[in-house]
Motif scaffolding. Structure first.
Motif, PDB file in Angstrom:
ATOM      1  N   GLN A  80       0.829  -1.188   0.000  1.00 45.50           N
ATOM      2  CA  GLN A  80       0.000   0.000   0.000  1.00 45.50           C
ATOM      3  C   GLN A  80       0.875   1.254   0.000  1.00 45.50           C
ATOM      4  O   GLN A  80       1.904   1.299   0.685  1.00 45.50           O
ATOM      5  CB  GLN A  80      -0.926   0.007   1.212  1.00 45.50           C
ATOM      6  N   ALA A  81       0.453   2.252  -0.768  1.00 44.26           N
ATOM      7  CA  ALA A  81       1.256   3.467  -0.928  1.00 44.26           C
ATOM      8  C   ALA A  81       1.582   4.128   0.405  1.00 44.26           C
ATOM      9  O   ALA A  81       2.681   4.645   0.604  1.00 44.26           O
ATOM     10  CB  ALA A  81       0.511   4.455  -1.833  1.00 44.26           C
ATOM     11  N   ALA A  82       0.640   4.091   1.331  1.00 45.73           N
ATOM     12  CA  ALA A  82       0.857   4.729   2.628  1.00 45.73           C
ATOM     13  C   ALA A  82       1.683   3.865   3.578  1.00 45.73           C
ATOM     14  O   ALA A  82       2.122   4.346   4.622  1.00 45.73           O
ATOM     15  CB  ALA A  82      -0.480   5.057   3.280  1.00 45.73           C
ATOM     16  N   LEU A  83       1.899   2.597   3.196  1.00 50.18           N
ATOM     17  CA  LEU A  83       2.660   1.675   4.047  1.00 50.18           C
ATOM     18  C   LEU A  83       3.754   0.986   3.218  1.00 50.18           C
ATOM     19  O   LEU A  83       3.785  -0.245   3.100  1.00 50.18           O
ATOM     20  CB  LEU A  83       1.720   0.619   4.641  1.00 50.18           C
ATOM     21  N   PRO A  84       4.646   1.752   2.639  1.00 47.26           N
ATOM     22  CA  PRO A  84       5.653   1.181   1.730  1.00 47.26           C
ATOM     23  C   PRO A  84       6.600   0.187   2.395  1.00 47.26           C
ATOM     24  O   PRO A  84       7.187  -0.654   1.714  1.00 47.26           O
ATOM     25  CB  PRO A  84       6.407   2.413   1.222  1.00 47.26           C
ATOM     26  N   ASP A  85       6.755   0.274   3.714  1.00 44.21           N
ATOM     27  CA  ASP A  85       7.673  -0.623   4.422  1.00 44.21           C
ATOM     28  C   ASP A  85       6.985  -1.866   4.976  1.00 44.21           C
ATOM     29  O   ASP A  85       7.640  -2.706   5.600  1.00 44.21           O
ATOM     30  CB  ASP A  85       8.362   0.130   5.571  1.00 44.21           C
ATOM     31  N   GLU A  87      -5.257  14.636   2.072  1.00 44.80           N
ATOM     32  CA  GLU A  87      -4.119  14.507   2.988  1.00 44.80           C
ATOM     33  C   GLU A  87      -4.506  13.673   4.206  1.00 44.80           C
ATOM     34  O   GLU A  87      -3.719  12.845   4.672  1.00 44.80           O
ATOM     35  CB  GLU A  87      -3.649  15.894   3.431  1.00 44.80           C
ATOM     36  N   ALA A  88      -5.723  13.876   4.705  1.00 43.96           N
ATOM     37  CA  ALA A  88      -6.181  13.118   5.873  1.00 43.96           C
ATOM     38  C   ALA A  88      -6.245  11.629   5.569  1.00 43.96           C
ATOM     39  O   ALA A  88      -5.862  10.791   6.397  1.00 43.96           O
ATOM     40  CB  ALA A  88      -7.551  13.628   6.318  1.00 43.96           C
ATOM     41  N   MET A  89      -6.709  11.274   4.385  1.00 46.45           N
ATOM     42  CA  MET A  89      -6.792   9.857   4.018  1.00 46.45           C
ATOM     43  C   MET A  89      -5.390   9.272   3.792  1.00 46.45           C
ATOM     44  O   MET A  89      -5.116   8.132   4.172  1.00 46.45           O
ATOM     45  CB  MET A  89      -7.644   9.684   2.753  1.00 46.45           C
ATOM     46  N   LYS A  90      -4.515  10.066   3.207  1.00 42.89           N
ATOM     47  CA  LYS A  90      -3.153   9.587   2.955  1.00 42.89           C
ATOM     48  C   LYS A  90      -2.435   9.267   4.257  1.00 42.89           C
ATOM     49  O   LYS A  90      -1.781   8.219   4.381  1.00 42.89           O
ATOM     50  CB  LYS A  90      -2.368  10.649   2.175  1.00 42.89           C
ATOM     51  N   THR A  91      -2.579  10.141   5.250  1.00 44.84           N
ATOM     52  CA  THR A  91      -1.895   9.922   6.520  1.00 44.84           C
ATOM     53  C   THR A  91      -2.489   8.747   7.287  1.00 44.84           C
ATOM     54  O   THR A  91      -1.858   8.228   8.214  1.00 44.84           O
ATOM     55  CB  THR A  91      -1.962  11.180   7.403  1.00 44.84           C
ATOM     56  N   ARG A  92      -3.680   8.323   6.894  1.00 44.99           N
ATOM     57  CA  ARG A  92      -4.329   7.195   7.563  1.00 44.99           C
ATOM     58  C   ARG A  92      -4.279   5.911   6.734  1.00 44.99           C
ATOM     59  O   ARG A  92      -4.950   4.931   7.044  1.00 44.99           O
ATOM     60  CB  ARG A  92      -5.773   7.557   7.902  1.00 44.99           C
TER      61      ARG A  92
END
Length: 316
Positions: free
Chosen positions: A224-229, A277-282
């Motif tokens: 997932q883009a927000a969880l690359p690691d 931005e709120a969705m990206k950070t979550r």
């Protein structure tokens, strides 16, 4: 004839006036999960951006129970189709719940679709001080201690639950299932040492990752883009990947102008920089799908999950 024409004009004015008056009172957005869960987070952030279009108020009401299905049943059965009640729901409540229980709704034909808001994939997390550093660590420990490790998840026969079952089958492990009403209950149980690991939605745990929690694996096809690691369970060798969607629905036969009004207000918010931005950070991806498209996707989910539910013995 003049009186007849005047009557038609008056009738037309009344209809137009009624259509233009929406929303003339407070609108309620129902969340079938506890406060603090992923659905609640998304709906409250969405409502924050939508409120300017609802001068008489837009309130978010949490009505948890039965894994999210009781709120939908209540809306379908009792809410008037006037646009003053709608709900945010995960696709699991629509595609899985009706196949397992007798509800007030059975198929995607039993309510009206507004739009899809976001898509994401659940992850499995452990406390930061857990001895399990990777998904493979957890699987190997579960193999060495059958029935000793436990996995929490939000609600039985939800997408999170089916992901756990698929992982257990793929990894050939036996772990104890611990269903919770939502992360508000499961999170404290995990951090309190009452369960070994738990499924969580990215929106619920992003601020805690690498602080109090560690992610072992993502139930997604690709990272997932927000969880690359965070590696997927698939890349760790275990085929388990069911994605989730959160969408807006309303009672069947809701007034078209009300559906469009809610749709337009929600879509405008989804396109705003602050919501993005709120969705990206979550850890969520904004995934707009119009009413026709999302209805077809839910029908596809409905049919696909039938086979999975049969495989784990939930359906005969």
């Amino acid at each position: 004839m003049k009186k007849f024409i005047a009557g038609l004009a008056l009738f037309g004015w009344a209809v137009a006036s009624q259509a233009q008056s929406y929303p003339a009172q407070t609108v309620t957005a129902i969340v079938g999960w506890p406060a603090g869960g992923a659905a609640d987070i998304v709906m409250r952030l969405l409502a924050e951006g939508m409120r300017s279009q609802f001068p008489n108020g837009l309130v978010v009401a949490n009505k948890p129970g039965a894994g999210g299905t009781s709120a939908i049943s209540a809306m379908v059965e009792m809410a008037k189709p006037d646009g003053y009640t709608f709900a945010i729901v995960p696709n699991s409540n629509l595609a899985i719940g009706p196949q397992l229980n007798k509800l007030k709704y059975n198929t995607p034909d039993d309510y009206d679709f507004i739009l899809n808001v976001v898509s994401f994939s659940p992850i499995i997390v452990v406390p930061k001080d857990s001895p399990y550093k990777t998904g493979k660590d957890f699987v190997e420990a579960a193999k060495a201690q059958p029935g000793k490790l436990s996995i929490g998840f939000p609600g039985e026969t939800t997408i999170s639950h089916l992901n756990v079952e698929q992982l257990k089958i793929a990894a050939d492990i036996h772990a104890i299932n611990v269903p919770f009403a939502g992360w508000a209950k499961g999170g404290p149980a995990l951090l309190g040492g009452h369960i070994t690991a738990s499924v969580a939605q990215p929106a619920e745990v992003m601020p805690q990752l690498n602080v109090t929690l560690r992610a072992l694996g993502s139930f997604s096809d690709v990272r997932q883009a927000a969880l690359p690691d965070t590696p997927t369970w698939k890349e760790q060798g275990y085929l388990a990947a069911f994605g989730a969607k959160y969408l807006l629905i309303a009672p069947k036969n809701t007034q078209p102008q009300a559906l469009k009004y809610i749709h337009d207000a929600a879509k405008a918010t989804m396109e705003s920089p602050s919501f993005k931005e709120a969705m990206k950070t979550r850890g969520m991806e904004i995934d707009y799908q119009d009413p026709i498209k999302i209805k077809q996707l839910i029908w596809d989910d409905y049919k696909n999950y039938t086979a999975v539910l049969k495989k784990i013995g939930a359906l005969k």
